[in-house]
Design a protein around this motif. Structure first.
Motif, PDB file in Angstrom:
ATOM      1  N   ILE A   5       0.862  -1.184   0.000  1.00 41.52           N
ATOM      2  CA  ILE A   5       0.000   0.000   0.000  1.00 41.52           C
ATOM      3  C   ILE A   5       0.892   1.224   0.000  1.00 41.52           C
ATOM      4  O   ILE A   5       1.798   1.331   0.835  1.00 41.52           O
ATOM      5  N   ILE A   6       0.654   2.114  -0.948  1.00 44.13           N
ATOM      6  CA  ILE A   6       1.473   3.319  -1.070  1.00 44.13           C
ATOM      7  C   ILE A   6       0.586   4.562  -1.115  1.00 44.13           C
ATOM      8  O   ILE A   6      -0.582   4.492  -1.485  1.00 44.13           O
ATOM      9  N   SER A   7       1.179   5.666  -0.751  1.00 45.12           N
ATOM     10  CA  SER A   7       0.538   6.955  -0.941  1.00 45.12           C
ATOM     11  C   SER A   7       0.847   7.403  -2.370  1.00 45.12           C
ATOM     12  O   SER A   7       2.015   7.464  -2.769  1.00 45.12           O
ATOM     13  N   ALA A   8      -0.186   7.665  -3.138  1.00 49.64           N
ATOM     14  CA  ALA A   8       0.003   8.021  -4.545  1.00 49.64           C
ATOM     15  C   ALA A   8       0.709   9.354  -4.691  1.00 49.64           C
ATOM     16  O   ALA A   8       0.432  10.311  -3.963  1.00 49.64           O
ATOM     17  N   ASP A   9       1.608   9.403  -5.633  1.00 50.12           N
ATOM     18  CA  ASP A   9       2.259  10.643  -6.056  1.00 50.12           C
ATOM     19  C   ASP A   9       1.549  11.050  -7.347  1.00 50.12           C
ATOM     20  O   ASP A   9       1.719  10.400  -8.380  1.00 50.12           O
ATOM     21  N   PHE A  10       0.734  12.085  -7.282  1.00 50.61           N
ATOM     22  CA  PHE A  10      -0.076  12.482  -8.431  1.00 50.61           C
ATOM     23  C   PHE A  10       0.764  12.954  -9.619  1.00 50.61           C
ATOM     24  O   PHE A  10       0.259  13.048 -10.733  1.00 50.61           O
ATOM     25  N   HIS A  11       2.046  13.227  -9.389  1.00 50.56           N
ATOM     26  CA  HIS A  11       2.949  13.625 -10.477  1.00 50.56           C
ATOM     27  C   HIS A  11       3.579  12.409 -11.148  1.00 50.56           C
ATOM     28  O   HIS A  11       4.183  12.538 -12.212  1.00 50.56           O
ATOM     29  N   ASN A  12       3.462  11.244 -10.544  1.00 50.76           N
ATOM     30  CA  ASN A  12       4.020  10.008 -11.082  1.00 50.76           C
ATOM     31  C   ASN A  12       3.032   9.437 -12.097  1.00 50.76           C
ATOM     32  O   ASN A  12       1.887   9.133 -11.756  1.00 50.76           O
ATOM     33  N   SER A  13       3.465   9.279 -13.341  1.00 55.33           N
ATOM     34  CA  SER A  13       2.540   8.850 -14.396  1.00 55.33           C
ATOM     35  C   SER A  13       1.967   7.454 -14.143  1.00 55.33           C
ATOM     36  O   SER A  13       0.807   7.196 -14.488  1.00 55.33           O
ATOM     37  N   ASN A  14       2.737   6.558 -13.540  1.00 57.30           N
ATOM     38  CA  ASN A  14       2.212   5.225 -13.232  1.00 57.30           C
ATOM     39  C   ASN A  14       1.148   5.285 -12.138  1.00 57.30           C
ATOM     40  O   ASN A  14       0.116   4.623 -12.230  1.00 57.30           O
ATOM     41  N   HIS A  15       1.393   6.092 -11.108  1.00 54.00           N
ATOM     42  CA  HIS A  15       0.405   6.256 -10.049  1.00 54.00           C
ATOM     43  C   HIS A  15      -0.864   6.890 -10.619  1.00 54.00           C
ATOM     44  O   HIS A  15      -1.980   6.472 -10.275  1.00 54.00           O
ATOM     45  N   ALA A  16      -0.700   7.896 -11.470  1.00 54.65           N
ATOM     46  CA  ALA A  16      -1.853   8.575 -12.072  1.00 54.65           C
ATOM     47  C   ALA A  16      -2.667   7.606 -12.914  1.00 54.65           C
ATOM     48  O   ALA A  16      -3.906   7.594 -12.845  1.00 54.65           O
ATOM     49  N   LYS A  17      -1.994   6.765 -13.681  1.00 53.71           N
ATOM     50  CA  LYS A  17      -2.674   5.776 -14.516  1.00 53.71           C
ATOM     51  C   LYS A  17      -3.443   4.780 -13.649  1.00 53.71           C
ATOM     52  O   LYS A  17      -4.599   4.462 -13.918  1.00 53.71           O
ATOM     53  N   ASP A  18      -2.802   4.305 -12.581  1.00 55.43           N
ATOM     54  CA  ASP A  18      -3.454   3.349 -11.690  1.00 55.43           C
ATOM     55  C   ASP A  18      -4.627   3.991 -10.944  1.00 55.43           C
ATOM     56  O   ASP A  18      -5.672   3.364 -10.774  1.00 55.43           O
ATOM     57  N   LEU A  19      -4.470   5.236 -10.530  1.00 55.95           N
ATOM     58  CA  LEU A  19      -5.549   5.979  -9.871  1.00 55.95           C
ATOM     59  C   LEU A  19      -6.782   6.013 -10.760  1.00 55.95           C
ATOM     60  O   LEU A  19      -7.892   5.678 -10.333  1.00 55.95           O
ATOM     61  N   VAL A  20      -6.606   6.407 -12.004  1.00 57.84           N
ATOM     62  CA  VAL A  20      -7.733   6.532 -12.924  1.00 57.84           C
ATOM     63  C   VAL A  20      -8.346   5.164 -13.221  1.00 57.84           C
ATOM     64  O   VAL A  20      -9.572   5.008 -13.213  1.00 57.84           O
ATOM     65  N   MET A  21      -7.525   4.162 -13.442  1.00 48.72           N
ATOM     66  CA  MET A  21      -8.046   2.820 -13.737  1.00 48.72           C
ATOM     67  C   MET A  21      -8.860   2.277 -12.571  1.00 48.72           C
ATOM     68  O   MET A  21      -9.972   1.770 -12.744  1.00 48.72           O
ATOM     69  N   LEU A  22      -8.309   2.394 -11.348  1.00 46.21           N
ATOM     70  CA  LEU A  22      -8.994   1.875 -10.170  1.00 46.21           C
ATOM     71  C   LEU A  22     -10.267   2.660  -9.859  1.00 46.21           C
ATOM     72  O   LEU A  22     -11.297   2.077  -9.518  1.00 46.21           O
ATOM     73  N   LEU A  23     -10.203   3.978  -9.983  1.00 44.75           N
ATOM     74  CA  LEU A  23     -11.386   4.786  -9.712  1.00 44.75           C
ATOM     75  C   LEU A  23     -12.468   4.542 -10.762  1.00 44.75           C
ATOM     76  O   LEU A  23     -13.656   4.471 -10.430  1.00 44.75           O
ATOM     77  N   ASN A  24     -12.071   4.366 -12.005  1.00 44.84           N
ATOM     78  CA  ASN A  24     -13.041   4.073 -13.057  1.00 44.84           C
ATOM     79  C   ASN A  24     -13.700   2.709 -12.820  1.00 44.84           C
ATOM     80  O   ASN A  24     -14.914   2.568 -12.985  1.00 44.84           O
ATOM     81  N   ALA A  25     -12.911   1.720 -12.402  1.00 49.78           N
ATOM     82  CA  ALA A  25     -13.473   0.400 -12.091  1.00 49.78           C
ATOM     83  C   ALA A  25     -14.481   0.508 -10.948  1.00 49.78           C
ATOM     84  O   ALA A  25     -15.550  -0.106 -10.985  1.00 49.78           O
ATOM     85  N   TYR A  26     -14.146   1.304  -9.946  1.00 52.18           N
ATOM     86  CA  TYR A  26     -15.070   1.530  -8.829  1.00 52.18           C
ATOM     87  C   TYR A  26     -16.345   2.225  -9.313  1.00 52.18           C
ATOM     88  O   TYR A  26     -17.459   1.850  -8.944  1.00 52.18           O
ATOM     89  N   ALA A  27     -16.195   3.241 -10.160  1.00 53.48           N
ATOM     90  CA  ALA A  27     -17.351   3.972 -10.679  1.00 53.48           C
ATOM     91  C   ALA A  27     -18.253   3.058 -11.511  1.00 53.48           C
ATOM     92  O   ALA A  27     -19.479   3.179 -11.452  1.00 53.48           O
ATOM     93  N   LEU A  28     -17.673   2.122 -12.257  1.00 56.94           N
ATOM     94  CA  LEU A  28     -18.449   1.205 -13.089  1.00 56.94           C
ATOM     95  C   LEU A  28     -19.198   0.149 -12.270  1.00 56.94           C
ATOM     96  O   LEU A  28     -20.212  -0.378 -12.719  1.00 56.94           O
ATOM     97  N   ASP A  29     -18.694  -0.133 -11.082  1.00 51.12           N
ATOM     98  CA  ASP A  29     -19.316  -1.118 -10.205  1.00 51.12           C
ATOM     99  C   ASP A  29     -20.652  -0.566  -9.697  1.00 51.12           C
ATOM    100  O   ASP A  29     -20.794   0.645  -9.529  1.00 51.12           O
ATOM    101  N   PRO A  30     -21.638  -1.444  -9.451  1.00 46.08           N
ATOM    102  CA  PRO A  30     -22.900  -0.950  -8.891  1.00 46.08           C
ATOM    103  C   PRO A  30     -22.717  -0.132  -7.604  1.00 46.08           C
ATOM    104  O   PRO A  30     -23.445   0.836  -7.375  1.00 46.08           O
ATOM    105  N   MET A  31     -21.708  -0.480  -6.781  1.00 43.25           N
ATOM    106  CA  MET A  31     -21.460   0.292  -5.553  1.00 43.25           C
ATOM    107  C   MET A  31     -20.987   1.708  -5.860  1.00 43.25           C
ATOM    108  O   MET A  31     -21.128   2.601  -5.032  1.00 43.25           O
ATOM    109  N   GLY A  32     -20.399   1.909  -7.029  1.00 45.64           N
ATOM    110  CA  GLY A  32     -19.905   3.226  -7.411  1.00 45.64           C
ATOM    111  C   GLY A  32     -20.856   3.983  -8.313  1.00 45.64           C
ATOM    112  O   GLY A  32     -20.523   5.053  -8.819  1.00 45.64           O
ATOM    113  N   GLY A  33     -22.019   3.409  -8.577  1.00 42.77           N
ATOM    114  CA  GLY A  33     -23.010   4.097  -9.397  1.00 42.77           C
ATOM    115  C   GLY A  33     -23.226   3.484 -10.766  1.00 42.77           C
ATOM    116  O   GLY A  33     -24.173   3.823 -11.465  1.00 42.77           O
TER     117      GLY A  33
END
Length: 99
Positions: A5-33
């Motif tokens: 478990i890491i604290s994301a560095d929003f300037h790190n392109s890999n962290h940014a990519k993972d942030l968006v992928m994970l948040l999008n997966a959550y948003a697509l889930d019924p729990m995320g709307g």
């Protein structure tokens, strides 16, 4: 199985990519709307969050693969006259749930 478990560095392109992928997966889930993130959000989220001092993201990896996300924003309790932490988003990819 190794969990990291890491604290994301929003300037790190890999962290940014993972942030968006994970948040999008959550948003697509019924729990995320059930609706994915807009292209605008996908393209601007990390750089917008990088400007904030009151927000942080934890990224969870299982064996080096993105598995979960926790987005938190600092608030303030007027009743206690102290800062508080609002857990805004909490998502785990379906294949890692229950482990």
């Amino acid at each position: 199985m190794t969990v990291t478990i890491i604290s994301a560095d929003f300037h790190n392109s890999n962290h940014a990519k993972d942030l968006v992928m994970l948040l999008n997966a959550y948003a697509l889930d019924p729990m995320g709307g059930g609706e994915g993130l807009s292209e605008y959000t996908k393209n601007n989220l990390a750089k917008t969050l990088a400007k904030r001092q009151d927000f942080f993201t934890l990224l969870a990896y299982v064996d080096g693969k993105p598995a979960g996300i926790l987005n938190c924003i600092e608030g303030f309790s007027t009743f206690k006259c102290k800062p508080l932490l609002n857990i805004h988003d909490c998502g785990v990819l379906s294949e890692y749930r229950g482990l």
